[in-house]
Structures are given as structure tokens and as C-alpha cells.
Design an enzyme around this catalytic site. Structure first.
Site, mmCIF file in Angstrom:
data_model
loop_
_atom_site.group_PDB
_atom_site.id
_atom_site.type_symbol
_atom_site.label_atom_id
_atom_site.label_comp_id
_atom_site.label_asym_id
_atom_site.label_seq_id
_atom_site.Cartn_x
_atom_site.Cartn_y
_atom_site.Cartn_z
ATOM 1 C CB SER A 25 -32.994 -1.941 6.268
ATOM 2 O OG SER A 25 -32.361 -0.887 6.934
ATOM 3 N NE ARG A 29 -38.249 -2.001 5.175
ATOM 4 C CZ ARG A 29 -37.554 -1.194 5.987
ATOM 5 N NH1 ARG A 29 -36.612 -1.707 6.764
ATOM 6 N NH2 ARG A 29 -37.807 0.102 6.020
ATOM 7 N NE ARG A 100 -35.336 6.497 18.436
ATOM 8 C CZ ARG A 100 -34.665 5.611 17.692
ATOM 9 N NH1 ARG A 100 -33.947 4.670 18.283
ATOM 10 N NH2 ARG A 100 -34.724 5.680 16.385
ATOM 11 C CB SER A 147 -39.474 5.854 5.909
ATOM 12 O OG SER A 147 -38.290 5.275 6.435
ATOM 13 C CB SER A 174 -36.243 7.573 4.753
ATOM 14 O OG SER A 174 -35.465 8.372 5.601
ATOM 15 C CG ASP A 295 -29.608 4.989 8.879
ATOM 16 O OD1 ASP A 295 -29.919 5.834 9.733
ATOM 17 O OD2 ASP A 295 -30.223 3.928 8.707
ATOM 18 C CE LYS A 322 -32.677 7.725 12.085
ATOM 19 N NZ LYS A 322 -33.320 6.530 11.479
ATOM 20 N NE ARG A 326 -27.689 7.965 14.651
ATOM 21 C CZ ARG A 326 -28.109 6.906 13.969
ATOM 22 N NH1 ARG A 326 -28.617 7.065 12.755
ATOM 23 N NH2 ARG A 326 -28.027 5.696 14.494
ATOM 24 C CE LYS A 395 -30.066 0.528 18.025
ATOM 25 N NZ LYS A 395 -30.708 0.412 16.705
#
Length: 414
Positions: A25, A29, A100, A147, A174, A295, A322, A326, A395
Site C-alpha cells: 500500500s 502510493r 471489477r 478508498s 477504509s 484486508d 476484490k 471473498r 501478488k
């Protein structure tokens, strides 16, 4: 590699030391910010597939760019290429990625003046993006879906000539991930403020030359919390973690205290030690709202099952969109092991199980979802179990199968 059979052998060293890759994460960014401000250098960048895909994509500005399963990359790159002058790209991904939704982000960018078209189905990738200068400086966006849509806008905001104010509609989901984005902007010297239902980011021509070291990934740490919780006496030392974290998933410290795991921060070493405690839930039931930390929901649900506890997990609506649905995937795979599970659009409820923990090499399907594979792996401490599509862990945590050997969970190709 296709399927791995996992088994547990008590390790000789009851305090294992694990190096986990940098936060995906934070890294993703910072990679966008580095593309906007080359003065920024990054240490301990994530080695995950998602971050590698992001690095490759940021080197391009023409033609087709395939980000495979990388949802964060899809959202962040959509905004990035929309404001990159002269960019002419088709941003696409895997079959699941094309299912998605991304319409909320595209609508917001179009309101600002972006040139984005859908190649196939309205509201979903692939996207044809022609980068251009954006002059508008205010937009409204639904905050209760993902988010990442909002963070995508925040990350490009300093490159806009007039900065950006984002007005948030509905309950913000989130929120720690948005705060992470704002904090990283502030850390590199961009003025930003998160106040109530709006976020403001100033324009910035350049930043000071600087290096940011990425903290290790707390989401990935969750699997070791689960392993310690399910063990009888294991302790694990995780490198490059700090008490004052930007990552919302550091909530693991508090959550897993209820599940019998104590966290000790070693400030001088920037590390934590997880150890088994004797504290357990008094009523054998855990109630959590995970709307800020979705998560880690899979890990927590599987841990509770392995401990024979009931749990009710709330705020999980984002899990429907996701890598897989999930919630349905968790229900299906836990029920294979004898669990009693019910789900709604945003909750999961697990009833305490009196299972003998005899899984008899039951095979867990992972649905191309890295977190499914890693969340179920700790159950090997209870009995042999098989993980299908085991390679999906790359991943976010490429060294996962090697790392868990350090705590006694061994794998062999089945």
C-alpha cells in the site's frame, strides 16, 4: 507450482526471525508520487507482483498496458495517465479485473475534465485514456465503495495546476488508507488536509530531494499472527515494523491480543516480537467491525475457526469486489473443513466448531486470490492441508512459502 501440501514440524528455534517485503500500500502510493516528483527515492519498496506491475506501467505512456490482477494499480494508473499530458494508453487487466467496477473513479475524473473512454462494458476496464491538463480543482465522489478511488485522486492532486478538493459522499470506508495517502503527501512536503468529509491537497511544482523507507507490510504480518495464535508456544520476530504506523492493518496488535498473541515492539531494532499468551476470549466469541481494515478479515476468520471460536465480522462490503468475492470464497472453503458460516453483503458469521482439526489433506481453492492462500496456510499447524494455485501469493508476498518454513510449516508440490 500448482498445489502445495502443507504440514507442520515443530521448529528447533522457537523464536524465528522473518523479513517481510515493504508495504504494498505504501509502495504503490510512493511509486506514483515518484513518477510525479523524481526527487523522491524509495527504500524497501515492495517486491510484490502488484508493485512490479506498477513500476513497469509507469515507464510507459503509449499503447496497451496490462496490469493483470493488480487492482490498486488499475485505480492509481487510471488517474495518473488521465493527467499525464500526451499519454495515449489502453489500460487493461485480467478477466477478473475487467469485472471489477471503476465507474465511480472514471466519473470523478471526467467531471474534472479527463478524457477516458470504456473499451468494452460501461463502468469496467479496459479503459482508453488520453492524458491532458486538468484545470478544475473540486470534485465530489462516493466514499462508501472503495478508498482506492479517492486515493487515486489524492495522488495526482499535487500535479494539478490548482490543486484539488475532494468532497466525500456517504460513510467513508477504509479511512486509514486515505489517511495513509494524506500522510505520505505531507511527508514529502505537499500540503494536504483531511477534515471531516473533505480532503484538500495543494498544487506542488517540485519537492525537496529525499528518501523514504517503506515500513514492512502489516497485512502480510497477519499470517504470522495467525500462526502464533494457532501454535502452542511459537514466537516470531518480524523485521522493520514500528508502533507509529501509517498502515491501518497495524490494528492486528489489538485484535490478536484477544486471540492469544502478545506484541512487543523493539524500537531500537524497528522490529516486533509476537508471542503466545494465555489470554483467551471469555465468551469464545469475537465481534469486530473491520470496515477500516478489510484486508485482514480472511486471516481473522480462519484463525477463529482454527481456535474453535465463534466470530462475527462486520464492515466487509468491499470484499465483494476484490480478486474474488471473498465472502463467498471464505464461506465455501471454511465449510469444506466442517465450519458453519453465514454471509451477507457485508458480514461474515462463523459458529464455534468442535471439529477434530482432522482436515485429511482437504484442498483449499484460492480463486486467484493471494489472501485466500495465505489466510488458510496457518491451519497446517492443526493438520495437513492442501493449497491450490499456491503461486498466487506472489501478488503481495513472493517469499511467503519460504518464510513460513522458518516457523515449521513445510510445503511440497502435490
Amino acid at each position: 507450482m500448482s498445489s502445495l501440501q502443507l504440514s507442520y514440524q515443530k521448529p528447533r528455534n522457537l523464536l524465528s526471525e522473518i523479513n517481510i517485503t515493504g508495504s504494498k500500500s505504501e509502495s504503490n502510493r510512493l511509486l506514483i508520487l515518484q513518477a510525479l516528483f523524481p526527487q523522491l527515492k524509495i527504500n524497501n519498496c515492495s517486491k510484490s507482483d502488484d508493485s512490479e506491475v506498477m513500476k513497469e506501467a509507469l515507464q510507459k505512456s503509449k499503447g496497451s498496458i496490462d496490469i493483470h490482477h493488480a487492482g490498486t494499480a488499475m485505480r492509481f494508473l487510471t488517474a495518473f495517465f488521465a493527467v499525464k499530458e500526451e499519454a495515449e494508453v489502453i489500460l487493461t487487466g485480467s478477466e477478473r479485473m475487467q469485472q471489477r467496477p471503476i465507474g465511480i473513479l472514471v466519473d470523478a475524473l471526467r467531471i474534472l475534465g479527463a478524457d477516458i473512454q470504456y473499451v468494452k462494458e460501461e463502468g469496467f476496464p479496459p479503459l482508453r485514456i488520453n492524458g491532458k491538463t486538468i484545470l478544475k480543482s473540486e470534485v465530489e465522489i462516493d466514499a462508501n465503495v472503495s478508498s482506492q478511488y479517492i486515493s487515486a485522486l489524492l495522488l495526482i492532486a499535487p500535479s494539478l495546476q490548482n490543486g484539488l478538493t475532494i468532497n466525500l459522499k456517504g460513510k467513508t470506508t477504509s479511512k486509514p488508507y486515505l489517511q495513509m495517502t494524506v500522510d505520505l503527501l505531507s511527508q514529502i512536503g505537499v500540503k494536504a488536509k483531511f477534515h471531516a468529509n473533505s480532503i484538500w491537497v495543494a498544487t506542488a511544482q517540485k519537492i525537496d530531494t529525499q528518501t523514504i523507507t517503506v515500513e514492512s507490510d502489516w497485512s502480510s504480518a497477519s499470517y504470522f499472527y495467525s500462526i502464533v495464535a494457532l501454535s502452542s508456544q511459537l514466537s516470531v520476530k518480524l523485521i522493520s515494523y514500528k508502533a507509529e504506523s501509517l498502515q491501518g492493518d497495524s490494528a492486528l496488535v489489538t485484535i490478536y491480543k484477544k486471540l492469544g498473541v502478545q506484541t512487543e515492539f523493539m524500537a531500537a531494532e524497528n522490529s516486533i516480537i509476537l508471542s503466545k499468551s494465555n489470554k483467551t476470549l471469555s465468551n469464545n466469541s469475537l465481534l469486530l467491525d473491520l470496515s477500516d481494515t478489510p484486508d485482514i478479515a480472511q486471516t481473522i476468520a480462519v484463525t477463529c475457526f482454527g481456535l474453535g471460536l465463534s466470530c462475527k465480522l462486520l464492515g466487509l462490503h468491499t470484499l465483494k469486489i476484490k480478486e474474488t468475492d471473498r465472502l463467498i470464497a471464505l464461506k465455501t472453503e471454511l465449510e469444506k473443513l466442517g465450519a458453519s458460516v453465514s454471509v451477507t453483503e457485508e458480514t461474515l458469521q462463523l459458529k464455534a466448531s468442535e471439529t477434530t482439526k482432522n482436515f485429511q489433506n482437504t484442498a483449499i481453492d484460492t480463486y486467484s486470490d493471494h489472501r485466500m492462500a495465505m489466510a488458510f496456510a496457518p491451519l497446517a499447524i492443526c493438520d495437513r492441508i492442501v493449497i491450490n494455485e499456491a503461486e498466487v501469493v506472489s501478488k503481495s508476498f513472493p517469499d511467503f512459502w519460504k518464510s513460513i518454513q522458518e516457523v515449521g510449516i513445510f510445503s511440497e508440490i502435490k
